[in-house]
Design a protein around this motif. Structure first.
Motif, PDB file in Angstrom:
ATOM      1  N   ALA A   1       0.908  -1.329  -0.103  1.00  0.00           N
ATOM      2  CA  ALA A   1      -0.004  -0.095  -0.157  1.00  0.00           C
ATOM      3  C   ALA A   1       1.017   1.405  -0.068  1.00  0.00           C
ATOM      4  CB  ALA A   1      -0.869  -0.184   1.136  1.00  0.00           C
ATOM      5  N   THR A  41       0.727   3.909  -2.908  1.00  0.00           N
ATOM      6  CA  THR A  41       0.675   5.602  -2.950  1.00  0.00           C
ATOM      7  C   THR A  41       1.869   6.267  -3.185  1.00  0.00           C
ATOM      8  OG1 THR A  41      -0.443   4.719  -0.731  1.00  0.00           O
ATOM      9  CG2 THR A  41       0.410   7.127  -0.936  1.00  0.00           C
ATOM     10  N   THR A  42       3.129   6.129  -2.931  1.00  0.00           N
ATOM     11  CA  THR A  42       4.224   6.695  -3.416  1.00  0.00           C
ATOM     12  C   THR A  42       4.303   6.684  -5.035  1.00  0.00           C
ATOM     13  OG1 THR A  42       5.889   4.895  -3.039  1.00  0.00           O
ATOM     14  CG2 THR A  42       5.654   6.621  -1.489  1.00  0.00           C
ATOM     15  N   ARG A  89       2.102   6.823  -6.939  1.00  0.00           N
ATOM     16  CA  ARG A  89       1.031   7.860  -7.368  1.00  0.00           C
ATOM     17  C   ARG A  89       1.416   9.197  -7.195  1.00  0.00           C
ATOM     18  NH1 ARG A  89      -4.063   6.949  -4.318  1.00  0.00           N
ATOM     19  NH2 ARG A  89      -4.773   8.760  -5.668  1.00  0.00           N
ATOM     20  N   ILE A  94       2.167  10.562  -4.302  1.00  0.00           N
ATOM     21  CA  ILE A  94       1.754  10.967  -3.057  1.00  0.00           C
ATOM     22  C   ILE A  94       2.583  10.954  -2.021  1.00  0.00           C
ATOM     23  CG2 ILE A  94      -0.211  10.814  -1.325  1.00  0.00           C
ATOM     24  CD1 ILE A  94      -2.274  10.055  -3.592  1.00  0.00           C
ATOM     25  N   ASP A 118       2.127  17.166   0.485  1.00  0.00           N
ATOM     26  CA  ASP A 118       0.685  16.476   0.914  1.00  0.00           C
ATOM     27  C   ASP A 118       0.591  16.501   2.361  1.00  0.00           C
ATOM     28  OD1 ASP A 118      -0.175  15.659  -1.823  1.00  0.00           O
ATOM     29  OD2 ASP A 118       1.531  14.367  -1.484  1.00  0.00           O
ATOM     30  N   ILE A 162      -1.949  11.731   2.970  1.00  0.00           N
ATOM     31  CA  ILE A 162      -1.202  10.454   2.821  1.00  0.00           C
ATOM     32  C   ILE A 162      -1.577   9.306   3.480  1.00  0.00           C
ATOM     33  CG2 ILE A 162       1.353   9.642   3.250  1.00  0.00           C
ATOM     34  CD1 ILE A 162       2.360  12.437   3.242  1.00  0.00           C
ATOM     35  N   THR A 163      -1.967   9.586   4.649  1.00  0.00           N
ATOM     36  CA  THR A 163      -2.641   8.383   5.399  1.00  0.00           C
ATOM     37  C   THR A 163      -3.699   7.602   4.765  1.00  0.00           C
ATOM     38  OG1 THR A 163      -2.137   9.333   7.626  1.00  0.00           O
ATOM     39  CG2 THR A 163      -3.732   7.703   7.642  1.00  0.00           C
ATOM     40  N   ALA A 185      -4.457   7.921   1.628  1.00  0.00           N
ATOM     41  CA  ALA A 185      -4.179   7.284   0.471  1.00  0.00           C
ATOM     42  C   ALA A 185      -3.591   5.558   0.706  1.00  0.00           C
ATOM     43  CB  ALA A 185      -3.186   8.177  -0.230  1.00  0.00           C
ATOM     44  N   VAL A 186      -3.220   5.851   1.640  1.00  0.00           N
ATOM     45  CA  VAL A 186      -2.259   4.363   2.090  1.00  0.00           C
ATOM     46  C   VAL A 186      -3.403   3.593   2.565  1.00  0.00           C
ATOM     47  CG1 VAL A 186      -0.906   3.093   3.860  1.00  0.00           C
ATOM     48  CG2 VAL A 186      -0.199   5.484   2.963  1.00  0.00           C
ATOM     49  N   ALA A 207      -5.356   2.472  -0.587  1.00  0.00           N
ATOM     50  CA  ALA A 207      -4.645   1.186  -1.374  1.00  0.00           C
ATOM     51  C   ALA A 207      -4.762   0.024  -0.486  1.00  0.00           C
ATOM     52  CB  ALA A 207      -3.097   1.805  -1.215  1.00  0.00           C
TER      53      ALA A 207
END
Length: 347
Positions: free
Chosen positions: A317, A321-322, A324, A326, A333, A338-339, A341-342, A345
């Protein structure tokens, strides 16, 4: 359902934000994987020191001993409490009391991140001796404040301490690419580092399947920059490991991506997991702290607890995320974004 009790010590500054973020991710992964995590939060920090005169209560070690693991955010508030007080009042006592002699720090580029080097395919596992050596705390100062003042700092290397960290590193190398770099400085330190080299040679004979090379610390520092892809497992003393892993953090994109684990290998006491970065009090109120290092540390915690599938899902995950973009540019961000997005994922 398995359940794990985790001591959560957010600490100071951005430590509070990144541990909250990591805990959100850890809880999500736990639910998806069929186990539960229970957090008990402790306010031990520099603020706690200012309020009570101690970084943690007298029975703090006894309190922590009953937990399965410890997740630490970041400790430090140098404008109010000297770093020597905060470090020796909380982090080092925990490491020593729980015999967390193996400090493990992985260094590789996550997808979407661009490091400062041309090389991108490196994957280095740094293992730092964590309980003795140059950080033993032996020494003192006399005639303080006078022209005759003397300060003595004594490094302590024991055969048991050096042998166990080198053997730990050799076992890690055996499970990876079978290459171990032992960090020394025996040309200048003719007692402690010659001792380290002697034990390295002795143990290398027991691990004929592992390629063991001794490097002077300055040469190894250069190699981490010029040829990082030539390294696999690096084992170093407390001080050398501390410095080299900051190089490792730099080449993997910065301290915001540097995770670590303080491991008690025989599991007789809890291990502790923490990001390498500091408390950054200057940005603590902005909500822009990068939680990736703490989330990665949390994944290392789950792996240590035996929940390898959940740990692997968190790492995938993070990579998604990275990839993309982010969390790949400092300050771009928000921590919450960031949280989220993870977590997305993970799902």
């Amino acid at each position: 359902m398995k359940s794990y009790s985790i001591a959560l010590i957010p600490g100071d500054g951005i430590g509070r934000d990144v541990t909250a973020a990591a805990w959100t991710v850890l809880e999500t992964a736990a639910k998806q994987s069929g186990f539960s995590l229970t957090a008990t939060k402790f306010p031990w920090s520099c603020k706690f020191y200012k309020d009570t005169g101690s970084m943690m209560p007298e029975d703090g070690i006894g309190i922590l001993r009953g937990f399965d693991a410890i997740l630490l955010g970041a400790v430090g508030w140098p404008a109010e409490v000297p770093d020597s007080v905060s470090l020796h009042g909380l982090l080092l006592p925990i490491r020593k009391a729980f015999v967390q002699y193996a400090n493990i720090r992985p260094h590789r580029l996550l997808p979407g991140l661009t490091g400062p080097l041309r090389a991108e395919s490196f994957d280095i596992l740094c293992i730092r001796e964590n309980t003795e050596g140059e950080y033993s705390g032996a020494g003192g100062r006399v005639h303080q404040g006078t022209q005759d003042e003397v300060a003595v700092e004594t490094s302590i290397f024991t055969r048991a301490g050096v042998e166990r960290i080198l053997r730990f590193g050799l076992e890690q190398a055996r499970a990876r690419r079978r290459k171990l770099a032992s960090v020394t400085k025996s040309n200048a330190q003719k007692y402690s580092m010659v001792f380290w080299d002697d034990i390295t040679r002795k143990l290398a004979a027991e691990y004929a399947d592992v390629e063991v090379t001794s490097y002077h610390v300055d040469a190894l520092a250069a190699r981490m920059i010029m040829a990082p892809d030539s390294l696999d497992v690096v084992v170093a003393s407390n001080l050398f490991g501390d410095i080299l892993t900051d190089i490792g953090a730099a080449i993997q994109g910065g301290l915001g991506y540097a995770a670590s684990a303080n491991i008690n290998p025989d599991r007789s006491a809890p291990s502790m997991f923490e990001p390498v970065h500091g408390s950054a009090p200057d940005i603590a109120h902005l909500g822009i702290a990068n939680p990736i290092a703490t989330i990665w540390s949390g994944a290392m915690m789950l792996e240590h607890l035996g929940e390898t599938a959940a740990a692997g899902r968190i790492m995938k995950a993070l990579e998604a995320t990275t990839a993309r973009g982010i969390g790949t540019i400092a300050g771009k961000d928000k921590t919450d974004a960031i949280t989220a997005a993870v977590v997305a994922a993970l799902s």
